[in-house]
Design a protein around this motif. Structure first.
Motif, PDB file in Angstrom:
ATOM      1  N   GLY A  36      -4.489  -5.355 -11.382  1.00 49.41           N
ATOM      2  CA  GLY A  36      -3.093  -5.125 -11.094  1.00 49.41           C
ATOM      3  C   GLY A  36      -2.454  -5.653  -9.786  1.00 49.41           C
ATOM      4  N   GLY A  96      -2.149  -4.428   4.355  1.00 46.86           N
ATOM      5  CA  GLY A  96      -1.984  -3.691   3.050  1.00 46.86           C
ATOM      6  C   GLY A  96      -1.534  -2.434   2.724  1.00 46.86           C
ATOM      7  N   ALA A  97      -1.375  -1.777   1.871  1.00 49.20           N
ATOM      8  CA  ALA A  97      -1.208  -0.508   1.693  1.00 49.20           C
ATOM      9  C   ALA A  97      -2.407   0.265   1.919  1.00 49.20           C
ATOM     10  CB  ALA A  97      -0.636   0.290   0.255  1.00 49.20           C
ATOM     11  N   SER A  98      -3.599  -0.278   1.644  1.00 52.16           N
ATOM     12  CA  SER A  98      -5.032  -0.258   1.883  1.00 52.16           C
ATOM     13  C   SER A  98      -5.230   0.449   3.265  1.00 52.16           C
ATOM     14  CB  SER A  98      -5.891  -1.137   1.481  1.00 52.16           C
ATOM     15  OG  SER A  98      -5.666  -1.709   0.112  1.00 52.16           O
ATOM     16  N   LEU A 101      -3.132   3.689   3.974  1.00 49.18           N
ATOM     17  CA  LEU A 101      -3.581   4.822   3.440  1.00 49.18           C
ATOM     18  C   LEU A 101      -5.074   5.220   4.500  1.00 49.18           C
ATOM     19  CD1 LEU A 101      -3.227   3.932  -0.121  1.00 49.18           C
ATOM     20  CD2 LEU A 101      -2.351   5.885   0.858  1.00 49.18           C
ATOM     21  N   ALA A 168       1.591   9.075  -5.484  1.00 50.41           N
ATOM     22  CA  ALA A 168       2.126   7.656  -5.441  1.00 50.41           C
ATOM     23  C   ALA A 168       3.431   7.697  -6.552  1.00 50.41           C
ATOM     24  CB  ALA A 168       1.165   6.655  -6.209  1.00 50.41           C
ATOM     25  N   ASP A 200       3.176   7.467  -1.520  1.00 48.41           N
ATOM     26  CA  ASP A 200       2.708   5.737  -1.567  1.00 48.41           C
ATOM     27  C   ASP A 200       3.745   5.297  -2.372  1.00 48.41           C
ATOM     28  OD1 ASP A 200       1.805   3.113  -2.344  1.00 48.41           O
ATOM     29  OD2 ASP A 200      -0.263   4.017  -2.785  1.00 48.41           O
ATOM     30  N   ILE A 202       4.436   1.834  -3.027  1.00 46.88           N
ATOM     31  CA  ILE A 202       4.191   0.626  -2.956  1.00 46.88           C
ATOM     32  C   ILE A 202       4.584   0.019  -4.400  1.00 46.88           C
ATOM     33  CG2 ILE A 202       1.999   0.946  -4.366  1.00 46.88           C
ATOM     34  CD1 ILE A 202       0.756  -1.378  -2.930  1.00 46.88           C
ATOM     35  N   TYR A 203       5.137   0.978  -5.490  1.00 45.74           N
ATOM     36  CA  TYR A 203       5.871   0.683  -6.763  1.00 45.74           C
ATOM     37  C   TYR A 203       7.180   0.731  -6.787  1.00 45.74           C
ATOM     38  CZ  TYR A 203       0.933  -0.567  -8.078  1.00 45.74           C
ATOM     39  OH  TYR A 203      -0.262  -1.175  -8.342  1.00 45.74           O
ATOM     40  N   LYS A 230       2.981  -5.788  -4.065  1.00 44.05           N
ATOM     41  CA  LYS A 230       3.347  -5.906  -5.454  1.00 44.05           C
ATOM     42  C   LYS A 230       4.756  -6.480  -5.712  1.00 44.05           C
ATOM     43  CE  LYS A 230      -0.544  -3.840  -5.836  1.00 44.05           C
ATOM     44  NZ  LYS A 230      -1.789  -3.568  -6.956  1.00 44.05           N
ATOM     45  N   ARG A 238      -2.345  -9.642   2.433  1.00 48.13           N
ATOM     46  CA  ARG A 238      -2.708  -8.417   3.043  1.00 48.13           C
ATOM     47  C   ARG A 238      -1.890  -7.849   3.955  1.00 48.13           C
ATOM     48  NH1 ARG A 238      -3.804  -6.461   0.157  1.00 48.13           N
ATOM     49  NH2 ARG A 238      -4.997  -4.825   0.899  1.00 48.13           N
ATOM     50  N   TYR A 317       2.519  -1.385 -15.423  1.00 47.41           N
ATOM     51  CA  TYR A 317       1.281  -0.684 -15.929  1.00 47.41           C
ATOM     52  C   TYR A 317       1.746   0.009 -17.227  1.00 47.41           C
ATOM     53  CZ  TYR A 317      -0.814  -1.690 -11.746  1.00 47.41           C
ATOM     54  OH  TYR A 317      -1.249  -2.420 -10.539  1.00 47.41           O
TER      55      TYR A 317
HETATM   56  C1  PLP Z   1      -0.943   3.048  -5.877  1.00 53.59           C
HETATM   57  C2  PLP Z   1      -1.595   1.929  -5.104  1.00 53.59           C
HETATM   58  N1  PLP Z   1      -1.786   1.817  -3.641  1.00 53.59           N
HETATM   59  C3  PLP Z   1      -2.232   1.060  -2.927  1.00 53.59           C
HETATM   60  C4  PLP Z   1      -2.636   0.069  -3.380  1.00 53.59           C
HETATM   61  C5  PLP Z   1      -3.311  -1.222  -2.589  1.00 53.59           C
HETATM   62  O1  PLP Z   1      -2.329  -2.196  -2.411  1.00 53.59           O
HETATM   63  P1  PLP Z   1      -2.345  -3.287  -0.998  1.00 53.59           P
HETATM   64  O2  PLP Z   1      -3.733  -2.845  -0.078  1.00 53.59           O
HETATM   65  O3  PLP Z   1      -2.876  -4.754  -1.876  1.00 53.59           O
HETATM   66  O4  PLP Z   1      -1.189  -3.210  -0.390  1.00 53.59           O
HETATM   67  C6  PLP Z   1      -2.810  -0.298  -4.965  1.00 53.59           C
HETATM   68  C7  PLP Z   1      -3.019  -1.640  -5.283  1.00 53.59           C
HETATM   69  O5  PLP Z   1      -3.335  -1.713  -6.490  1.00 53.59           O
HETATM   70  C8  PLP Z   1      -1.946   0.690  -5.625  1.00 53.59           C
HETATM   71  O6  PLP Z   1      -1.929   0.461  -6.912  1.00 53.59           O
END
Ligand code: PLP
Length: 387
Positions: A36, A96-98, A101, A168, A200, A202-203, A230, A238, A317
């Protein structure tokens, strides 16, 4: 090893990726539709800003919540893009979003409390929760609700220990969007119960064909996660961010200081160029390319017998039901890779609700490759089902 570590499931797609790479090393031609992340390069203005920052020696820690100039640039972007005024002091820049979260779950929920999320959904969320002894409750979703949570589902699943809802929008693995009115109804449900809504996004910039307002316009109590990964094609840099209610900022700052110290410094300087007109023009071109790929791939997959009951509106996706093609997505993905040289992600990575009968295609390959992948699947499945 701790019980919490033992409970973290593997990301099956990484096994597929490793096997695909091994096949390639042995000379096989593999089409990658499993991982992804965009196949486009990071836009040049961002790369150049990163190089300039490195040359200027910008390699030390920034403040834990991020470079003030980047927090301001992100606030200005939200204002321009969504017409929402945000105090930069409410923005945390994260790895990152990681990182966002993880910080959000750590800041908002206590051990034993429950967080509702869609099943299927992005798998790492339930693992972040597990790590922090928060109970991720997977709410089964299907085509009837566009594979997203609804206010009615939130009401049905809210129990005495529930403290929040994570969505999300658009979602992974389905690329489907929660309609604005439904998101507002979910927000109202959560607010009435004194819980937290985490969205979330992110997309979000990859929603095709219309301008969807972001969740920040619902109110200052919504926690909104975002990322440069993304849309800006910066997965490896990151870098992400989160917008929070002002009263949470001291706690999030303390957590960020202790967990990460700060997000990567060169990446933060690079991201200062993320909102420049030249960058946005490049990204608009990428988005159009993704739309054209989707519009080619979805009908091609349907013609092959995959079931795609809801048109994916965003991200990159396609979550496809196997219908009569196969019963088990994991075995299907393995055979498709070995015998046809096409790598896809088994649905099982994304939860438990009917995920076994699905696979996810990421259209992060050129239209030529997507066409070839569809041809390979057609030839392979004709051969596989031949008497
Ligand atoms: C819905 C969603 N949230 C968060 C992430 C984490 O992304 P990143 O940490 O690269 O910003 C992803 C990565 O695939 C994702 O699909």
């Amino acid at each position: 090893m701790s019980r919490r570590a033992a409970d973290i499931e593997p990301f099956r797609v990484m096994d597929i990726l490793a096997r695909a790479q091994a096949l390639q090393a042995a000379g096989r031609d593999v089409i990658h539709l499993e991982v992804g992340e965009p196949d486009f390069p990071t836009p040049a203005p961002i790369v150049e800003a990163g190089i300039r920052a490195l040359r200027a020696g910008q390699t030390r820690y920034t403040p834990a919540l991020g470079l003030p100039a980047l927090r301001e640039a992100i606030a200005a972007y939200h204002q321009r893009r969504h017409g929402v005024a945000i105090d930069p002091a409410r923005i945390a820049v994260t790895p990152g979003a990681s990182g966002a979260l993880l910080l959000a779950v750590a800041a908002l929920f206590d051990p034993g409390e429950q967080l509702l999320m869609a099943d299927p959904g992005y798998p790492c969320n339930r693992h972040f929760a597990r790590l922090l002894e928060v109970e991720a409750v997977g709410v089964p979703v299907d085509a009837a609700s566009r594979f997203q949570l609804t206010a009615a589902a939130v009401e049905r699943h809210w129990g005495p220990r529930t403290r929040g809802v994570l969505v999300a929008n658009p979602g992974n693995p389905t690329g489907t969007v929660i309609p604005r009115s439904e998101l507002a109804a979910i927000h109202a449900q959560v607010r009435a119960r004194g819980g937290w809504l985490l969205v979330d996004e992110i997309y979000h910039e990859l929603i095709q064909g219309r301008d969807e307002p972001g969740a920040l316009s619902l109110g200052e109590d919504v926690v909104v996660v975002n990322s440069f990964s993304k849309y800006w094609c910066m997965t490896g840099w990151r870098l992400g961010w989160m917008v929070l209610p002002a009263e949470l900022m001291p706690a999030v700052e303390r957590l960020a200081q202790n967990l990460f110290l700060a997000a990567p410094t060169p990446a933060q300087h690079a991201a200062l160029a993320a909102f420049e007109p030249a960058t946005l023009e490049i990204l608009a071109g990428y988005k159009e390319t993704l739309r054209a790929r989707r519009d080619m791939l979805v009908p091609a997959l349907r013609a092959l017998g995959f079931e795609i009951p809801v048109q994916p509106e965003g991200a990159f996706y396609v979550y496809a039901g196997l219908g009569g093609l196969a019963a088990d997505g994991e075995a299907f993905a393995r055979r498709l890779l070995e015998e046809a040289g096409v790598a896809v992600t088994p649905g099982r990575d994304f939860g438990r609700h009917a995920t076994k009968a699905h696979v996810r295609f990421a259209y992060t390959a050129s239209r030529d490759h997507l066409r070839q992948a569809a041809e390979r699947i057609a030839v392979w499945s004709a051969r596989a089902s031949a008497p």
